[in-house]
Design a protein around this motif. Structure first.
Motif, PDB file in Angstrom:
ATOM      1  N   LEU A 308      44.858  10.097  72.704  1.00 47.36           N
ATOM      2  CA  LEU A 308      45.803  10.166  71.591  1.00 47.36           C
ATOM      3  C   LEU A 308      46.247  11.616  71.352  1.00 47.36           C
ATOM      4  N   GLU A 309      45.315  12.549  71.456  1.00 42.74           N
ATOM      5  CA  GLU A 309      45.673  13.961  71.335  1.00 42.74           C
ATOM      6  C   GLU A 309      46.687  14.369  72.404  1.00 42.74           C
ATOM      7  N   ALA A 310      46.457  13.894  73.631  1.00 44.00           N
ATOM      8  CA  ALA A 310      47.386  14.214  74.715  1.00 44.00           C
ATOM      9  C   ALA A 310      48.773  13.654  74.435  1.00 44.00           C
ATOM     10  N   ARG A 311      48.804  12.467  73.855  1.00 45.74           N
ATOM     11  CA  ARG A 311      50.099  11.841  73.533  1.00 45.74           C
ATOM     12  C   ARG A 311      50.845  12.657  72.486  1.00 45.74           C
ATOM     13  N   VAL A 312      50.136  13.098  71.453  1.00 45.12           N
ATOM     14  CA  VAL A 312      50.786  13.891  70.409  1.00 45.12           C
ATOM     15  C   VAL A 312      51.252  15.230  70.972  1.00 45.12           C
ATOM     16  N   SER A 313      50.418  15.850  71.814  1.00 43.41           N
ATOM     17  CA  SER A 313      50.765  17.154  72.380  1.00 43.41           C
ATOM     18  C   SER A 313      51.878  17.080  73.411  1.00 43.41           C
ATOM     19  N   SER A 314      52.280  15.864  73.786  1.00 44.41           N
ATOM     20  CA  SER A 314      53.388  15.738  74.742  1.00 44.41           C
ATOM     21  C   SER A 314      54.721  16.103  74.109  1.00 44.41           C
ATOM     22  N   SER A 315      54.757  16.190  72.759  1.00 42.72           N
ATOM     23  CA  SER A 315      55.982  16.649  72.098  1.00 42.72           C
ATOM     24  C   SER A 315      56.202  18.117  72.434  1.00 42.72           C
ATOM     25  N   PRO A 316      57.423  18.516  72.772  1.00 40.56           N
ATOM     26  CA  PRO A 316      57.674  19.922  73.117  1.00 40.56           C
ATOM     27  C   PRO A 316      57.452  20.884  71.966  1.00 40.56           C
ATOM     28  N   ALA A 317      57.370  20.377  70.739  1.00 46.70           N
ATOM     29  CA  ALA A 317      57.174  21.255  69.588  1.00 46.70           C
ATOM     30  C   ALA A 317      55.714  21.360  69.172  1.00 46.70           C
ATOM     31  N   VAL A 318      54.813  20.587  69.808  1.00 47.78           N
ATOM     32  CA  VAL A 318      53.398  20.602  69.438  1.00 47.78           C
ATOM     33  C   VAL A 318      52.635  21.440  70.456  1.00 47.78           C
ATOM     34  N   VAL A 319      51.987  22.513  69.974  1.00 51.08           N
ATOM     35  CA  VAL A 319      51.247  23.408  70.858  1.00 51.08           C
ATOM     36  C   VAL A 319      49.827  22.902  71.090  1.00 51.08           C
ATOM     37  N   GLY A 320      49.197  22.384  70.068  1.00 48.55           N
ATOM     38  CA  GLY A 320      47.837  21.882  70.213  1.00 48.55           C
ATOM     39  C   GLY A 320      47.551  20.785  69.213  1.00 48.55           C
ATOM     40  N   THR A 321      46.668  19.866  69.587  1.00 42.61           N
ATOM     41  CA  THR A 321      46.317  18.735  68.718  1.00 42.61           C
ATOM     42  C   THR A 321      44.807  18.554  68.693  1.00 42.61           C
ATOM     43  N   VAL A 322      44.236  18.421  67.515  1.00 46.07           N
ATOM     44  CA  VAL A 322      42.817  18.124  67.358  1.00 46.07           C
ATOM     45  C   VAL A 322      42.698  16.961  66.379  1.00 46.07           C
ATOM     46  N   LEU A 323      42.163  15.837  66.855  1.00 48.43           N
ATOM     47  CA  LEU A 323      42.008  14.653  66.022  1.00 48.43           C
ATOM     48  C   LEU A 323      40.531  14.276  65.919  1.00 48.43           C
ATOM     49  N   SER A 324      40.138  13.827  64.743  1.00 53.99           N
ATOM     50  CA  SER A 324      38.780  13.343  64.509  1.00 53.99           C
ATOM     51  C   SER A 324      38.866  11.949  63.905  1.00 53.99           C
ATOM     52  N   LEU A 325      37.711  11.272  63.860  1.00 55.59           N
ATOM     53  CA  LEU A 325      37.672   9.923  63.289  1.00 55.59           C
ATOM     54  C   LEU A 325      37.565   9.986  61.774  1.00 55.59           C
ATOM     55  N   SER A 326      38.251   9.092  61.107  1.00 54.65           N
ATOM     56  CA  SER A 326      38.212   9.014  59.654  1.00 54.65           C
ATOM     57  C   SER A 326      36.914   8.358  59.191  1.00 54.65           C
ATOM     58  N   ALA A 327      36.441   8.792  58.026  1.00 52.29           N
ATOM     59  CA  ALA A 327      35.307   8.112  57.399  1.00 52.29           C
ATOM     60  C   ALA A 327      35.815   6.863  56.687  1.00 52.29           C
ATOM     61  N   PRO A 328      34.988   5.804  56.614  1.00 59.58           N
ATOM     62  CA  PRO A 328      35.458   4.543  56.014  1.00 59.58           C
ATOM     63  C   PRO A 328      35.924   4.673  54.573  1.00 59.58           C
ATOM     64  N   ASP A 329      35.352   5.634  53.812  1.00 63.23           N
ATOM     65  CA  ASP A 329      35.701   5.723  52.384  1.00 63.23           C
ATOM     66  C   ASP A 329      36.846   6.690  52.105  1.00 63.23           C
ATOM     67  N   GLU A 330      37.442   7.268  53.129  1.00 63.95           N
ATOM     68  CA  GLU A 330      38.540   8.218  52.917  1.00 63.95           C
ATOM     69  C   GLU A 330      39.830   7.473  52.645  1.00 63.95           C
ATOM     70  N   PRO A 331      40.624   7.914  51.672  1.00 61.81           N
ATOM     71  CA  PRO A 331      41.878   7.218  51.353  1.00 61.81           C
ATOM     72  C   PRO A 331      42.915   7.429  52.465  1.00 61.81           C
ATOM     73  N   SER A 332      43.749   6.433  52.632  1.00 63.62           N
ATOM     74  CA  SER A 332      44.776   6.498  53.666  1.00 63.62           C
ATOM     75  C   SER A 332      45.981   7.298  53.172  1.00 63.62           C
ATOM     76  N   LEU A 333      46.620   7.999  54.100  1.00 62.74           N
ATOM     77  CA  LEU A 333      47.852   8.726  53.805  1.00 62.74           C
ATOM     78  C   LEU A 333      49.050   7.816  54.039  1.00 62.74           C
ATOM     79  N   THR A 334      50.089   8.020  53.250  1.00 63.03           N
ATOM     80  CA  THR A 334      51.325   7.270  53.451  1.00 63.03           C
ATOM     81  C   THR A 334      52.478   8.254  53.577  1.00 63.03           C
ATOM     82  N   PRO A 335      53.505   7.950  54.408  1.00 61.06           N
ATOM     83  CA  PRO A 335      54.634   8.863  54.590  1.00 61.06           C
ATOM     84  C   PRO A 335      55.392   9.087  53.286  1.00 61.06           C
TER      85      PRO A 335
END
Length: 335
Positions: A308-335
């Motif tokens: 998934l990090e590789a997919r995000v970094s495939s954008s020409p404007a993204v230099v680096g991507t670091v993703l971690s797993l969410s904890a079950p009790d963390e609230p979800s973000l909405t656009p």
């Protein structure tokens, strides 16, 4: 793997990650190089012409304008260096690339405008008020100011053309985009050319008032006003470069677009944390926490996260991507 500094490896059948905007580091970068090159050529010709006219006419306003143009010419050299150094690819010592160098060299250019343009013009104007010196050969002065206005106009139109195109992409108006853009070269050329055109009008008015009244005072006041204008413009440019150097979040519209793109991926069910930091002209780094679909083992989840990090970094404007797993009790973000 798509940790910062390593090349992304999206799958062969995967589409590059979309930011929601038609952003590319290559094409806009080429526009910035052209914008700076046009400004450099125009300012060099203008500086030579103004210097000659200032020596002949002994006009305080023309002397201030000559200093202004030499400062602008030196600034364009800094911007050429900024574009070249910022375009270098990431390496082990600089995993997020060298993009922030653009703000360092652009900061030098803004300080140069403040000192060589603004401070000199104010000081020269005050000196002329204390020891007035009459000007002459006014026709030559007007001719050089008119030629300068024409050349500055050509450079300004080039910066406006680029700024308008980029502003449409980012859904901003022209001035908003110039102030907010992560491209310091575009902002510097636009601001300096706009200030130059205003300064030429001030210098022309000062020279005309000098000729009509026979007093060098309006000419000296024109020099001071040109200096004050340059100090204000330099202050704005210094502050904008400072903010990008210390680290600035990406535009909220870009953040919302990235969040929508992440949530649109079938393997992502939730995003609970997202930070997009500007690391150079049209360059961002992505850090986030996501919840992946399914119930895989830890080793499989790690592989999926790297993909998934590789997919995000495939954008020409993204230099680096670091993703971690969410904890079950963390609230979800909405656009």
């Amino acid at each position: 793997m798509s940790r910062p500094g390593l090349p992304p490896e999206p799958g062969p059948d995967e589409e590059p990650f979309s930011l929601g905007f038609a952003i590319s580091r290559d094409a806009p970068g080429s526009d910035s190089v052209l914008t700076v090159a046009v400004a450099l050529g125009a300012n060099l010709l203008i500086a030579v012409a103004k210097t000659f006219a200032a020596l002949v006419t002994r006009s305080a306003s023309l002397t201030a304008e000559a200093a202004h143009s030499w400062a602008d010419t030196g600034n364009e050299v800094f911007l050429v260096v900024a574009n070249r150094r910022a375009a270098r690819p990431p390496d082990r010592g600089h995993p997020l690339g060298h993009g922030r160098e653009a703000y360092v060299w652009s900061l030098f250019a803004a300080v140069g405008l403040f000192v060589a343009g603004g401070a000199f013009s104010v000081t020269h104007g005050v000196s002329q008020l204390r020891s007035p010196e009459p000007a002459g050969d006014f026709l030559l002065g007007y001719a050089v100011l008119a030629l300068s206005f024409l050349l500055e106009g050509v450079s300004f139109l080039q910066s406006v053309r680029q700024a308008r195109a980029d502003a449409r992409v980012m859904e901003r108006d022209l001035v908003e985009h110039v102030l907010a853009t992560s491209d310091p070269a575009l902002r510097a050329v636009f601001a300096e050319d706009a200030a130059a055109l205003i300064g030429l009008v001030i210098a022309g008015a000062g020279l005309g008032a000098h000729q009509l009244t026979g007093s060098p005072v309006p000419d000296a006041v024109g020099s001071i006003l040109v200096g004050v204008l340059l100090v204000v413009v330099a202050g704005v440019l210094i502050n904008r470069n400072r903010r990008f150097l210390v680290g600035q979040e990406a535009d909220p519209r870009v953040r919302a677009a990235v969040l929508r793109s992440l949530l649109a991926m079938p393997e992502v069910t939730r995003v609970t944390y997202l930070r997009l930091e500007v690391v150079g002209p049209r360059m961002i780094s992505v850090v986030g926490d996501v919840d992946l679909a399914g119930d895989d083992t830890e080793s499989h989840l790690a592989v999926r996260l790297r993909a998934l990090e590789a997919r995000v970094s495939s954008s020409p404007a993204v230099v680096g991507t670091v993703l971690s797993l969410s904890a079950p009790d963390e609230p979800s973000l909405t656009p």
